[in-house]
Design a protein around this motif. Structure first.
Motif, short mmCIF file in Angstrom:
data_model
loop_
_atom_site.label_atom_id
_atom_site.label_comp_id
_atom_site.label_asym_id
_atom_site.label_seq_id
_atom_site.Cartn_x
_atom_site.Cartn_y
_atom_site.Cartn_z
N VAL A 1 0.84 -1.20 0.00
CA VAL A 1 0.00 0.00 0.00
C VAL A 1 0.87 1.25 0.00
O VAL A 1 0.60 2.21 -0.73
N MET A 2 1.94 1.24 0.79
CA MET A 2 2.83 2.40 0.82
C MET A 2 3.54 2.59 -0.52
O MET A 2 3.70 3.72 -0.98
N ILE A 3 3.96 1.49 -1.14
CA ILE A 3 4.59 1.58 -2.46
C ILE A 3 3.61 2.14 -3.48
O ILE A 3 3.95 3.00 -4.30
N PHE A 4 2.38 1.66 -3.44
CA PHE A 4 1.35 2.14 -4.37
C PHE A 4 1.09 3.63 -4.19
O PHE A 4 1.06 4.39 -5.16
N ALA A 5 0.91 4.07 -2.94
CA ALA A 5 0.64 5.49 -2.68
C ALA A 5 1.83 6.36 -3.09
O ALA A 5 1.65 7.42 -3.70
N GLY A 6 3.04 5.92 -2.77
CA GLY A 6 4.22 6.68 -3.18
C GLY A 6 4.37 6.73 -4.68
O GLY A 6 4.72 7.78 -5.25
N GLY A 7 4.10 5.62 -5.35
CA GLY A 7 4.17 5.60 -6.82
C GLY A 7 3.16 6.52 -7.47
O GLY A 7 3.46 7.21 -8.44
N MET A 8 1.95 6.53 -6.92
CA MET A 8 0.92 7.42 -7.46
C MET A 8 1.30 8.89 -7.25
O MET A 8 1.07 9.73 -8.12
N THR A 9 1.89 9.19 -6.10
CA THR A 9 2.32 10.57 -5.83
C THR A 9 3.43 10.98 -6.79
O THR A 9 3.41 12.09 -7.34
N LEU A 10 4.41 10.11 -6.99
CA LEU A 10 5.50 10.43 -7.93
C LEU A 10 4.97 10.55 -9.36
O LEU A 10 5.38 11.44 -10.11
N LEU A 11 4.05 9.66 -9.74
CA LEU A 11 3.46 9.74 -11.07
C LEU A 11 2.74 11.07 -11.27
O LEU A 11 2.89 11.72 -12.31
N SER A 12 1.99 11.49 -10.26
CA SER A 12 1.28 12.77 -10.41
C SER A 12 2.25 13.94 -10.50
O SER A 12 2.01 14.90 -11.24
N ALA A 13 3.37 13.88 -9.78
CA ALA A 13 4.37 14.95 -9.88
C ALA A 13 4.95 15.03 -11.29
O ALA A 13 5.12 16.12 -11.84
N VAL A 14 5.22 13.88 -11.88
CA VAL A 14 5.73 13.86 -13.26
C VAL A 14 4.68 14.39 -14.23
O VAL A 14 4.99 15.19 -15.13
N LEU A 15 3.43 13.98 -14.03
CA LEU A 15 2.36 14.46 -14.92
C LEU A 15 2.12 15.97 -14.77
O LEU A 15 1.81 16.64 -15.76
N ALA B 1 4.49 18.14 -14.07
CA ALA B 1 5.62 18.78 -14.75
C ALA B 1 5.53 18.67 -16.27
O ALA B 1 5.91 19.61 -16.98
N LEU B 2 5.01 17.55 -16.76
CA LEU B 2 5.04 17.32 -18.21
C LEU B 2 3.72 17.58 -18.93
O LEU B 2 3.74 17.85 -20.13
N VAL B 3 2.60 17.51 -18.23
CA VAL B 3 1.31 17.58 -18.92
C VAL B 3 0.49 18.79 -18.49
O VAL B 3 0.23 19.67 -19.30
N SER B 4 0.08 18.81 -17.22
CA SER B 4 -0.83 19.86 -16.78
C SER B 4 -0.83 19.95 -15.26
O SER B 4 -0.75 18.93 -14.57
N PRO B 5 -0.99 21.17 -14.73
CA PRO B 5 -1.08 21.31 -13.28
C PRO B 5 -2.36 20.70 -12.70
O PRO B 5 -2.47 20.51 -11.49
N TRP B 6 -3.32 20.37 -13.53
CA TRP B 6 -4.54 19.72 -13.06
C TRP B 6 -4.26 18.36 -12.44
O TRP B 6 -5.08 17.83 -11.68
N TRP B 7 -3.12 17.77 -12.74
CA TRP B 7 -2.76 16.48 -12.15
C TRP B 7 -2.49 16.60 -10.66
O TRP B 7 -2.38 15.59 -9.96
N LEU B 8 -2.39 17.83 -10.14
CA LEU B 8 -2.27 18.00 -8.69
C LEU B 8 -3.51 17.46 -7.97
O LEU B 8 -3.45 17.14 -6.78
N LEU B 9 -4.62 17.35 -8.68
CA LEU B 9 -5.82 16.76 -8.08
C LEU B 9 -5.58 15.29 -7.72
O LEU B 9 -6.10 14.80 -6.71
N LEU B 10 -4.79 14.59 -8.51
CA LEU B 10 -4.44 13.22 -8.17
C LEU B 10 -3.61 13.18 -6.89
O LEU B 10 -3.84 12.34 -6.02
#
Length: 76
Positions: free
Chosen positions: A7-21, A23-32
């Motif tokens: 669960v901790m790996i999943f939550a950390g991965g989702m947080t890192l994924l949203s940070a990348v998104l 930076a690369l796609v849209s600030p709307w990914w901060l909702l994730l």
């Protein structure tokens, strides 16, 4: 690997994924990021975690954080 770590790996991965998104796609990914953070808070307060339920059905064994709580001894 137990359920707690997964669960901790999943939550950390989702947080890192949203940070990348963000930076690369849209600030709307901060909702994730906000959703993941709010889910972690509600899970710590209520003990209900949808990710833990899915991972448990996938066969992971519980760690101490997701085991059912026992009543505290009274009148020691």
């Amino acid at each position: 690997m137990n359920l707690d770590r997964a669960v901790m790996i999943f939550a950390g991965g989702m947080t890192l994924l949203s940070a990348v998104l963000v930076a690369l796609v849209s600030p709307w990914w901060l909702l994730l990021t906000a959703f993941v953070g709010l889910n972690q808070i509600q899970s710590s307060l209520t003990g209900f975690c949808p990710a833990a339920m899915v991972l448990r059905k996938a066969g992971l064994q519980s760690g101490c954080a997701f085991e059912p709580r026992e009543a505290a001894p009274v009148g020691r």
